[in-house]
Design a protein around this motif. Sequence first.
Motif, PDB file in Angstrom:
ATOM      1  N   GLU A 150       0.635  -0.735   0.219  1.00  7.74           N
ATOM      2  CA  GLU A 150       0.113  -0.288   0.415  1.00  7.74           C
ATOM      3  C   GLU A 150       0.735   1.228   0.351  1.00  7.74           C
ATOM      4  OE1 GLU A 150      -3.089   0.385   3.313  1.00  7.74           O
ATOM      5  OE2 GLU A 150      -3.869  -1.558   2.157  1.00  7.74           O
ATOM      6  N   ASP A 193       3.425   1.661  -1.738  1.00  7.61           N
ATOM      7  CA  ASP A 193       3.956   2.063  -2.854  1.00  7.61           C
ATOM      8  C   ASP A 193       2.482   3.266  -3.926  1.00  7.61           C
ATOM      9  OD1 ASP A 193       6.279   1.396  -2.255  1.00  7.61           O
ATOM     10  OD2 ASP A 193       5.509  -0.370  -2.916  1.00  7.61           O
ATOM     11  N   GLU A 194       1.359   2.791  -3.048  1.00  7.60           N
ATOM     12  CA  GLU A 194       0.090   3.797  -4.227  1.00  7.60           C
ATOM     13  C   GLU A 194       0.302   4.780  -4.273  1.00  7.60           C
ATOM     14  OE1 GLU A 194      -3.402   2.850  -1.718  1.00  7.60           O
ATOM     15  OE2 GLU A 194      -2.828   0.888  -1.938  1.00  7.60           O
ATOM     16  N   SER A 195      -0.049   5.219  -5.876  1.00 10.08           N
ATOM     17  CA  SER A 195       0.051   6.808  -5.619  1.00 10.08           C
ATOM     18  C   SER A 195      -0.975   7.419  -4.913  1.00 10.08           C
ATOM     19  CB  SER A 195       0.340   7.416  -6.808  1.00 10.08           C
ATOM     20  OG  SER A 195       1.374   7.391  -7.258  1.00 10.08           O
ATOM     21  N   ILE A 196      -1.869   8.396  -4.299  1.00 15.23           N
ATOM     22  CA  ILE A 196      -2.537   8.976  -3.518  1.00 15.23           C
ATOM     23  C   ILE A 196      -2.626  10.185  -3.904  1.00 15.23           C
ATOM     24  CG2 ILE A 196      -2.929   7.294  -1.514  1.00 15.23           C
ATOM     25  CD1 ILE A 196      -1.919   9.429  -0.137  1.00 15.23           C
ATOM     26  N   LYS A 240       3.218   8.881  -3.777  1.00 14.09           N
ATOM     27  CA  LYS A 240       3.775   8.693  -3.011  1.00 14.09           C
ATOM     28  C   LYS A 240       3.099   8.163  -1.796  1.00 14.09           C
ATOM     29  CE  LYS A 240       7.594   5.698  -3.746  1.00 14.09           C
ATOM     30  NZ  LYS A 240       8.266   4.760  -3.909  1.00 14.09           N
ATOM     31  N   LYS A 241       2.895   7.136  -1.238  1.00 15.77           N
ATOM     32  CA  LYS A 241       1.991   7.399   0.243  1.00 15.77           C
ATOM     33  C   LYS A 241       3.432   7.018   1.043  1.00 15.77           C
ATOM     34  CE  LYS A 241      -1.392   5.213   3.400  1.00 15.77           C
ATOM     35  NZ  LYS A 241      -1.860   4.091   3.711  1.00 15.77           N
ATOM     36  N   GLN A 271     -10.688   4.155  -0.741  1.00 12.87           N
ATOM     37  CA  GLN A 271     -11.109   4.001  -2.788  1.00 12.87           C
ATOM     38  C   GLN A 271     -12.232   3.410  -2.671  1.00 12.87           C
ATOM     39  OE1 GLN A 271      -8.293   3.941  -4.884  1.00 12.87           O
ATOM     40  NE2 GLN A 271      -7.089   5.116  -3.039  1.00 12.87           N
ATOM     41  N   SER A 302     -11.432   8.002  -5.795  1.00 12.53           N
ATOM     42  CA  SER A 302     -10.676   8.097  -4.159  1.00 12.53           C
ATOM     43  C   SER A 302     -11.455   9.381  -3.553  1.00 12.53           C
ATOM     44  CB  SER A 302      -9.412   7.480  -4.642  1.00 12.53           C
ATOM     45  OG  SER A 302      -9.355   8.512  -4.989  1.00 12.53           O
TER      46      SER A 302
END
Lengths: 1065, 654
Positions: free
Chosen positions: A106, A108-111, A119-120, A131, A218
């Motif tokens: 998680e 590495d998720e882009s938010i 990146k988180k 999400q 999101s």
Amino acid sequence: MMKTNSLFKRLFSVLAGIVLGASMLSAQNTITVKGTVLDPAKQPVIGAAVMQTGTTNGAAADLDGNFTITVPMGARLTVSAIGYETLQVTVTSSTMNITLQEEASELDESIVVGYGTQKKASLTSAITNIQAEDITATKQANLTSSLQGKVPGLQIRQQSGAVGWFDDELSLRGYGEPLVIIDGVARTSKRINYWGWASDNNSASAALAELNPEDIESISVLKDASASIYGLNAQNGVILVTTKKGQIGRPSISYSNTLTYGVPTALPKESDIATYMEAFNEMYRNVRGGTRQFSDEEIAYYKAHPEENFSWYDAVFKNHTFSQVHNISLRGGNQQTQYYVSGNITDQDAIYRADTGDYHRYGLTANFTTKLTENLSFTYQTNINVTDQEMPPANTTQNAMYYGFLTERTIQATLRDDPGKFVDPGGEHRNPVALMTSSVAGSKKDWAITFRNNADIKYDAPWLKGLNLQASLAYDVVSRIGSTLSQHFPLYDFETGALATYNPDKNQYDENWNQMLTYYGRIQANYNTTIAQDHHIGATFAMEAQIRQNRSIGASRQFGDFYTHGTINNGDSSKATNSGTRSSSASAGYIGRVNYDYKGKYLVELMARYDGTYLYAPGHRWGLFPSYSVGWRVSEEPFFKAILPKVNNFKLRWSDGFTGQSQGSPYGYLSGFTSTGSYVFNDGGQIPGFANHSPAQTIISWAKVRMMDFGFDVEAWRGLFGATVDWFWRRTSGIAAASTATVPDFMGISLPRMNLNANENVGIDLTLSHRNRIGDFNYRVQLNGTFSRFRATYQETENTKIYYSAQNYYTSHMIGRWSNARGSSMYNWLPGNPQFTSWSEINDYNIYYGNMENMRPGMYMIEDRNGDGSIDDKDLYYVWGEGNAPLQFGLVFSGSYKGFDFNMTFSGASAVRKQVPLSGGMGYGFFKTMYDNYLDRYHPADPNADPFDPNTQWVAGYWPALTPATSAYDARGTYNTYGANQPYTMVDGTFLRLKSLEVGYTFTQSFLQKVHIRSLRVYANGTNLLTFCNKLLKPYDPERNQGSYLGIAGTPLMRNFSAGISVNF
Amino acid sequence: MKKFFTYILAASIVLGFSSCDKIFDSLEGDLSKMSAEDMTATAAGLDRLVSTLYQSIPMYAFAELDKNTPNANDSATSSSYVGGMYNTNAAGDWSYTYVRDINFFIQSIAEAKEKGIISEATYKEYLGEAKFIRAYYYFASVRHYGGVPIVTEPLEQYFDGGENAGLYVERSTEKATWDFVLTELDEAISLLPETRADAYRANKWAAYGLKSRVALWAASVSKYWSKAAIGTDHEAVSKKLTYMEASYADGYYQQCIDASEAIINSGKFSLYGATPSTVEEAVKNLENLFLDRRNEEFIFGRSYKNGVATNSNGIDLKNSPNQAHGSGTGVWRFGCYGVTLDLADVYDNYGTGFSGVDGTIATRTDGQENVFVAQPSQETGKSTIKAIDFIKYDSPADAFKNKDARFLAHVIYPFCTFRNTEIIIQGGMWKSNGDLVIYDDSNPSETVAGKTYYGYGAINETYYSGFYYRGHTNDGSWYTTGFGLKKFLDPSKAVSESQNPWYDIRYAEILLNYCEAQVEKNGTDAGQSKKYLNEIRRRANFRDERSATLENVLHERRIELAFEDDYGSTLWRRRAYFNRERDLATNPTGGRKHALIPIVDLHDGAPHYILVRANTFDYDTDRYTNTANFDNLSYYESIPNYTVNRIVRNPIQD
């Protein structure tokens, strides 16, 4: 209603067929497989599950990663382990080496953050991202209700079950309602307030609530100084909503629906008429010299005729509602162009028995992105939302219930032998059933269209890698048309059936139009680069401006005795009024942000915004609001990895920054004459007056808000344990207030307001999470909570406040006192909650109660806090009051097993109190009804005994002996004796409720391919299913703030049961 | 669409780093505000400023202030009862915001004249008007507070954020304040024209009329100040801020006489319906007096008719009797303007040849009409009643047959006919078994000789107008005294939006002012005063001549100007407000309000009615002792914010 019911039945027969038609795989020759499961670093994956797909046959990898399993030849194996991507392999030989890839964390998720994504892992601010699947897992027509309990720091409290109202109370960290940014633009919507009128204030939370949950990709919630990038009015944080866009792939059509059956969560049970009459007699006998109000014959009659048990509540409300939502979307695209189109229909049934109140919404969203050249792409988005609602013309449900409860229950809503004729309830009150019947009383219609457009051009600079330039324009139109028809109608005498009177409303038709236009433009540059592998640099610069125009026009005419049709022209032009307003506003800002991190370990972000607003005088319009944040990913340090290898993420964060809060009225800096009333100089003509009574507010500017946040994020054992904890502090200074510097009255005007007052909020957010996989069972548990307090740190008025006594100081001094020390005041019981059990106990009691005349057996003994021998307001304690609770918590438990999935969301609140409404609903004589929950009261064992005779035997109960109140307010707190501010009516409002529970099943592809369906999910869910709270509050629903005397007036919260399908072709 | 591009352009300009403020300056601005230049650029603009000044003139139109005097009574639970007649309900005017509006206006017209926007003649008119309004304001102020700070210019210019020295204005002496008001009026008289196009704006005669009233006030306070003297140990008295003396009186009386004469001799005004030939004609004239818009008696007042939309004074809706209210049942009336028995007794009866004779209402055979039953619905009260030998009336209305036309025209009385409805006002029943029921909300009934009689006179609350629900929150729909207000009500129909004008200054008052000033200054006046006094009586069809003694003038004033918010002022300026300590010894029932309770008597021969004199409420003994304590110091109200304002406080605050 028939139509939707049969739809419901049809749906279930389809589902049943699908389930029965599911087939099983057949057995073949077997083979024993020995193998090893390794990770990419060739390390064994201990405990990895190796399952024969679609069966319960399985094995687990040992300490060396080895496993043995016997399966049919050619069978497929599913290999899974926590923290790794699940792998499917076909058995081709008896030895297999399987390598599992690490699951994308998680982290590495882009938010989405302000004006970009991050990146988180490299976030340095308190931002929570949620999400699409987590939102729609508990889908409700009101999006804010779907967020309840899921976002730490976001305090949400549902206020009523009235459809289309969107009146959830929303507060971030106790600051107030956050800004809502939808696709990059701050957006608001009109909101219908508590009294059923469209509020003039544009509300951000209403804009959020009205969104179609299926269109959302999101939501990010910016809770600290990171919100300040949105400039003025981001002081309460920001909710960033990103809607779904097209994606590369073949066209995918999705259809989903939700069919909902709702019942009120909680209602006090109304006693039958005979019981009410007996209680009423008892109530009046409990007054010295009081006489019974109903005769034995009357009571006997109602006992013998249960069919005469008329209830105004039942005449107004149905016992259930039915609603439906349908959503269809098309999504797809190729390398060149991607598109997304969706349409939705919401049809919500109000709980009123009459034909008004239903809410309808029709939405259409469409967008596409296309590449104009290799580096230049263009996106256009549009959203059209139409809402339509019809309500009763008078002050809707609030008064309808009130009028009903003030009426004797021996009078019914319509004549016994002619249900078409409405009864005159007498007094000043009106017949609520008639008022809610549109063919009789008329109706209020509200129709609105929201039309939003965004266009973006994005250019990826080929000459500098990592740089892109973007220009955006937005144009929103919100139009609202309200029309009210109030009709004059006859009311009849219940006993004689004769025409008694007419409803006092005139035949009148009103129409109001208003329109809000928003123009928005932004240009932006983003740059990201990495220097020498370890230095990551990101930068964003943007400029934006927004102009908004409002205009409204209204007209009304009366019709006299003869109503024709609801258009203005049909009315009498001599009985006409009209009105109109126009205003405009603007804001602009320059935004800059730079991020830097070294090896992903040391993170720094600098941010500034130079903001301008039209509100203030030239020279006071622009301000610079800087902020910064830093982070340290301790877990990336070699020493940390050596000591705590199982902790895969540990990050410390600190942020601190400023933002501005606009205040004061626009153009307050201009001294001017405004219209004030009128005077008739000649019969038949009037001259409007103009006066200038306000001094020019030339030096006032926005309030300055400073926000700090210290937090840490931990994740260990690859998600088995996770935690995020934030301490936050916000100080608002320079809040506008009139200076108390004294000038004599003779000046004739007050001093201008200046930036003087200050306050602060402080609190903590916490999230604990756990996710795991046990065989095919994946699950996740997330617990979150927020606690926030508030206090004034400076208040100009206290400079001149005069305190007459210590108690006066205690009750009116506000500076420095936290909200818990100034919520509501309440008396304390003596230990053990003793009640006066008899007259002799009251007579012998040596402490004076303010109003001894009102003392009755069953009253509680109150602590004489200051020991002066008398109970008065000096004996009060401060306790948390009613309202949006400062302590709120949520628990989300979700998981899946094979095709099944479920989600349970609990939400709750504490540090809050709620008044049990004594007068409103309970009776105590003011409302002409009685609820069963109040029957547990002190009363004479023999109903005919004289309650004032010291020898009369009393039967004990929770509630004191009943006595009548003369007004809705009376029973609330005028006297110490029945004063509501005692623990027996001012009850701890802590509650925990199962906000939603959803169970779904997704059908396997092998079956669906035959019918050309990509995926099919059926689900059922329920909201507000279970509530744990003080039992006294159960009949009133602990989540609502009803005020202390409104009782069950208004629309109850609903417990909804829904089912639906989601199919993707 | 053009706008769209304009704004896109505007946005691009901002984004292009050009002048930052351009976007804000391009907006329409605040459309609700007008600049001072705009307001004073035209006469129409100035009229809008004057409109604001007129709106706040303290003229108390339809304010029902007589409810605070012995003339009338409010409903039992109404908060204004607490304190009853002793509540002056006249919180003084202390609005320096309003004074600033006036002063700013005066400054604005001077500037407009300088710039040549308005002519000299127009300027004079506006200035005269402003001074007239300022006099009205300071008149309201001086009669409540004594001397006040006189501010005649906008003071913001002196605000410096430091000492603000120029903002602190001392109180003038009471005499200086009265003189200021009169001087303002003299200037207004010289500046204002005799007639104006706008009928409800001040003209020369309005200024004379107000001067007549102000001078009479100042004279009365001078003459009677010592009657309620306040010791000089109070700073406000020693500094003469709340001090007047008898030696000032004659000068003010003369000013009153002069101003009144100016109006009387102008020949522009006369009494409306001055010489009726019958009582019926007199009643009709007197009913129409206030419905007829601006007749020959009107000098200054306020219109409620704007010709476009509702602009109601609400008098009818608030005060029509329950039975003839017109808005149906279920609408709670909140007026209940109950006229007291005390006032009803004051109206004369017609004697032979339409001469005026004592009009005290006859209720008993022994003539002891000064006895009032204290608690009529309690056993003690009932036994008192049972012992009285009452006059037997076939209808209660018979007791009022010979009353003054002004009584018949302005007061609702038991069983009178109003709007074609017999107004039932009855408080009880003397049953044939001897039981007496009074004020019984269960409305008991008894049938005698085939006719059913009820406690309240009719079957349910829709059909009677008196005494029901006393003490209940909804009691505002029924009279508490036996009588009700009829003056200002339309005699033919219920009017939901009354638009009759308020006659603030009318010719009859000027005549009475003249008479009072003359007899106070010179003793009985057999000349003009006698003539004017009898002109007023002649309008009510009294044909005999009364001499102009002080007693006769005041008697006539109380009747003629009843319910026009004059009686409280008269008692106040003459320092004749009820004083419990002083009056209780000599007059034990004094100051208490009384009711006349018609009762149907079934126990003593053929059914008939008796009339019982009683206190207004059963339980008013307590209220009476607690609230009737009117102190001499109360003639001057508390000075607001005296510490912040740095001025001397009033004696009651010491």
